[in-house]
Design a protein around this motif. Structure first.
Motif, PDB file in Angstrom:
ATOM      1  N   THR A   1      52.159  68.477  28.096  1.00 15.00           N
ATOM      2  CA  THR A   1      51.786  69.454  29.102  1.00 15.00           C
ATOM      3  C   THR A   1      50.282  69.605  29.118  1.00 15.00           C
ATOM      4  O   THR A   1      49.585  69.195  28.205  1.00 15.00           O
ATOM      5  CB  THR A   1      52.441  70.808  28.792  1.00 15.00           C
ATOM      6  OG1 THR A   1      51.897  71.318  27.565  1.00 15.00           O
ATOM      7  CG2 THR A   1      53.953  70.673  28.648  1.00 15.00           C
ATOM      8  N   ASN A   2      49.801  70.236  30.187  1.00 14.35           N
ATOM      9  CA  ASN A   2      48.369  70.463  30.319  1.00 14.35           C
ATOM     10  C   ASN A   2      47.987  71.901  29.992  1.00 14.35           C
ATOM     11  O   ASN A   2      46.946  72.386  30.428  1.00 14.35           O
ATOM     12  CB  ASN A   2      47.916  70.123  31.741  1.00 14.35           C
ATOM     13  CG  ASN A   2      48.004  68.639  32.028  1.00 14.35           C
ATOM     14  OD1 ASN A   2      47.753  67.830  31.143  1.00 14.35           O
ATOM     15  ND2 ASN A   2      48.369  68.289  33.256  1.00 14.35           N
ATOM     16  N   GLU A   3      48.845  72.595  29.265  1.00 14.27           N
ATOM     17  CA  GLU A   3      48.571  73.982  28.915  1.00 14.27           C
ATOM     18  C   GLU A   3      47.389  74.053  27.949  1.00 14.27           C
ATOM     19  O   GLU A   3      47.399  73.425  26.889  1.00 14.27           O
ATOM     20  CB  GLU A   3      49.815  74.589  28.264  1.00 14.27           C
ATOM     21  CG  GLU A   3      49.628  76.052  27.885  1.00 14.27           C
ATOM     22  CD  GLU A   3      50.860  76.631  27.220  1.00 14.27           C
ATOM     23  OE1 GLU A   3      50.807  77.775  26.770  1.00 14.27           O
ATOM     24  OE2 GLU A   3      51.882  75.902  27.155  1.00 14.27           O
ATOM     25  N   PRO A   4      46.337  74.827  28.295  1.00 15.62           N
ATOM     26  CA  PRO A   4      45.168  74.888  27.424  1.00 15.62           C
ATOM     27  C   PRO A   4      45.455  75.649  26.132  1.00 15.62           C
ATOM     28  O   PRO A   4      46.334  76.513  26.086  1.00 15.62           O
ATOM     29  CB  PRO A   4      44.135  75.614  28.288  1.00 15.62           C
ATOM     30  CG  PRO A   4      44.945  76.434  29.235  1.00 15.62           C
ATOM     31  CD  PRO A   4      46.189  75.626  29.515  1.00 15.62           C
ATOM     32  N   VAL A   5      44.719  75.319  25.113  1.00  9.48           N
ATOM     33  CA  VAL A   5      44.855  75.963  23.807  1.00  9.48           C
ATOM     34  C   VAL A   5      43.555  76.666  23.482  1.00  9.48           C
ATOM     35  O   VAL A   5      42.469  76.135  23.734  1.00  9.48           O
ATOM     36  CB  VAL A   5      45.191  74.918  22.720  1.00  9.48           C
ATOM     37  CG1 VAL A   5      45.335  75.596  21.363  1.00  9.48           C
ATOM     38  CG2 VAL A   5      46.461  74.172  23.074  1.00  9.48           C
ATOM     39  N   ASP A   6      43.643  77.854  22.921  1.00 10.59           N
ATOM     40  CA  ASP A   6      42.453  78.615  22.549  1.00 10.59           C
ATOM     41  C   ASP A   6      41.743  77.910  21.404  1.00 10.59           C
ATOM     42  O   ASP A   6      42.251  77.860  20.281  1.00 10.59           O
ATOM     43  CB  ASP A   6      42.865  80.032  22.143  1.00 10.59           C
ATOM     44  CG  ASP A   6      41.649  80.909  21.845  1.00 10.59           C
ATOM     45  OD1 ASP A   6      40.520  80.431  22.029  1.00 10.59           O
ATOM     46  OD2 ASP A   6      41.845  82.062  21.425  1.00 10.59           O
ATOM     47  N   ASN A   7      40.567  77.377  21.698  1.00  4.49           N
ATOM     48  CA  ASN A   7      39.836  76.632  20.671  1.00  4.49           C
ATOM     49  C   ASN A   7      39.381  77.509  19.524  1.00  4.49           C
ATOM     50  O   ASN A   7      39.140  77.015  18.418  1.00  4.49           O
ATOM     51  CB  ASN A   7      38.629  75.933  21.293  1.00  4.49           C
ATOM     52  CG  ASN A   7      38.966  74.572  21.846  1.00  4.49           C
ATOM     53  OD1 ASN A   7      40.101  74.143  21.745  1.00  4.49           O
ATOM     54  ND2 ASN A   7      38.006  73.903  22.433  1.00  4.49           N
ATOM     55  N   THR A   8      39.216  78.794  19.762  1.00  8.87           N
ATOM     56  CA  THR A   8      38.792  79.677  18.677  1.00  8.87           C
ATOM     57  C   THR A   8      39.792  79.647  17.532  1.00  8.87           C
ATOM     58  O   THR A   8      39.418  79.521  16.360  1.00  8.87           O
ATOM     59  CB  THR A   8      38.638  81.118  19.197  1.00  8.87           C
ATOM     60  OG1 THR A   8      37.713  81.135  20.276  1.00  8.87           O
ATOM     61  CG2 THR A   8      38.138  82.041  18.096  1.00  8.87           C
ATOM     62  N   MET A   9      41.060  79.744  17.871  1.00 12.31           N
ATOM     63  CA  MET A   9      42.092  79.713  16.842  1.00 12.31           C
ATOM     64  C   MET A   9      42.229  78.326  16.229  1.00 12.31           C
ATOM     65  O   MET A   9      42.468  78.188  15.026  1.00 12.31           O
ATOM     66  CB  MET A   9      43.433  80.158  17.439  1.00 12.31           C
ATOM     67  CG  MET A   9      43.485  81.624  17.807  1.00 12.31           C
ATOM     68  SD  MET A   9      43.231  82.681  16.343  1.00 12.31           S
ATOM     69  CE  MET A   9      43.226  84.299  17.125  1.00 12.31           C
ATOM     70  N   VAL A  10      42.080  77.287  17.058  1.00 10.12           N
ATOM     71  CA  VAL A  10      42.181  75.920  16.534  1.00 10.12           C
ATOM     72  C   VAL A  10      41.072  75.652  15.531  1.00 10.12           C
ATOM     73  O   VAL A  10      41.304  75.109  14.443  1.00 10.12           O
ATOM     74  CB  VAL A  10      42.133  74.893  17.681  1.00 10.12           C
ATOM     75  CG1 VAL A  10      42.125  73.467  17.123  1.00 10.12           C
ATOM     76  CG2 VAL A  10      43.319  75.079  18.616  1.00 10.12           C
ATOM     77  N   VAL A  11      39.830  76.035  15.896  1.00 11.78           N
ATOM     78  CA  VAL A  11      38.696  75.832  14.983  1.00 11.78           C
ATOM     79  C   VAL A  11      38.888  76.634  13.709  1.00 11.78           C
ATOM     80  O   VAL A  11      38.614  76.154  12.600  1.00 11.78           O
ATOM     81  CB  VAL A  11      37.372  76.200  15.680  1.00 11.78           C
ATOM     82  CG1 VAL A  11      36.219  76.191  14.691  1.00 11.78           C
ATOM     83  CG2 VAL A  11      37.083  75.232  16.815  1.00 11.78           C
TER      84      VAL A  11
END
Length: 302
Positions: free
Chosen positions: A24-34
């Motif tokens: 899917t193309n659902e964006p992910v919050d990079n703050t939490m990923v980082v």
């Protein structure tokens, strides 16, 4: 430098990107990923450092303690660092639980963040192996490896044949395992890690010795033979017959790669050294890497 690093993280976390490899193309919050990636790196560093120091004090190579540390923080013990490929989900990750408690990570967003974090850590792990083998290659001498080629080949063949035969026979005779599963398990015993082998030799200062070159050469050949054995066994387990064409293709491709790498290395070696001697910007690799990645990443020209 701390200010610059803080700005780097702040800029990076301002953007949201689609999950790597997601359908899917659902964006992910990079703050939490980082945050999840940084916590994972801290856990990995502490586990490897503590394990390496303890192993060194006991008289063993530090890499042994680092491996044990990886087992401890993984799914076997603490569940600090788990991956979807291992059959686990985000609820099994203590890092995800920690972010839910301290950073407000919602249960709905946790699976996507967990998947993105796992992919980033996997990529970093692959890069780490590549860098390790690259450094070992810089310390190795091709002529020395060629001089011990026969000895290395004999060691590699014995190192593949004996575990395969003993493992298969042992499982069939002692445990009564069926032939196909026993052969598959015996083939798994042929696998080695050239990265671990070279790291241990480098740590004890024996990488460039004759024995070290034999072991290193045998590890390279052992990996090739192991791939061929696993391909044969996988074909046997799947179809009940050996795909001769696939085996021949693997042998030809692996042999061609090694020969091509040796030939191209000899051709371009002097050219690369000459170019490296001309470069005058040594010591500023971090800044060059930052600007390169910053302009490649989505949103770099904000």
């Amino acid at each position: 430098m701390p200010l610059i690093n803080t700005i780097d993280v702040t800029i990076f976390t301002r953007f949201t990107i689609p999950l790597l490899g997601s359908s899917t193309n659902e964006p992910v919050d990079n703050t939490m990923v980082v945050a999840a990636v940084l916590l994972s790196l801290v856990v990995i560093y502490l586990a490897s450092k503590v394990g390496g120091e303890l192993s060194n004090k006991l008289g063993f190579p530090p890499v042994l303690g680092e491996l044990v540390g990886g087992v401890v923080i993984g799914t076997s013990v603490l569940h600090l660092l788990v991956f979807p490929e291992g059959g686990t989900d985000s609820s099994s990750s203590l890092i995800m639980s920690f972010l839910q408690i301290t950073a407000g990570l919602t249960p709905e967003a946790t699976p996507a963040v967990f998947a993105a974090q796992s992919e980033v850590i996997s990529v970093l792990a692959e890069l780490g192996v590549i860098i390790l083998l690259f450094e070992i290659g810089l310390e190795s001498n091709l002529k020395d490896l060629m001089e011990v080629g026969i000895q290395a080949f004999v060691v590699a063949v014995v190192g593949v044949a004996v575990p395969f035969a003993a493992g298969t026979a042992g499982l069939m005779i002692i445990f009564g395992i069926a032939p196909i599963p026993a052969i598959f398990a015996g083939a798994a015993l042929t696998a080695t890690s050239i990265g671990i082998t070279s790291r241990v030799l480098s740590e004890i200062g024996r990488l460039n010795s004759k024995e070290g070159q034999i072991i290193l050469g045998a590890a390279v050949i052992d990996d090739i033979l192991g791939i061929i054995v696993l391909a044969v066994v996988a074909s046997l387990a799947k179809d009940g017959a050996v795909d001769v064409g696939n085996v021949i293709y693997l042998i030809a491709s692996a042999t061609g790669f090694i020969i091509g790498a040796v030939i191209l290395g000899n051709i371009f070696n002097k050219s690369f050294v000459a170019i490296a001697d001309v470069l005058k910007t040594r010591g500023s690799g971090n800044s060059r890497f930052y600007f390169c990645v910053h302009h490649v990443l989505p949103g770099g020209h904000y």
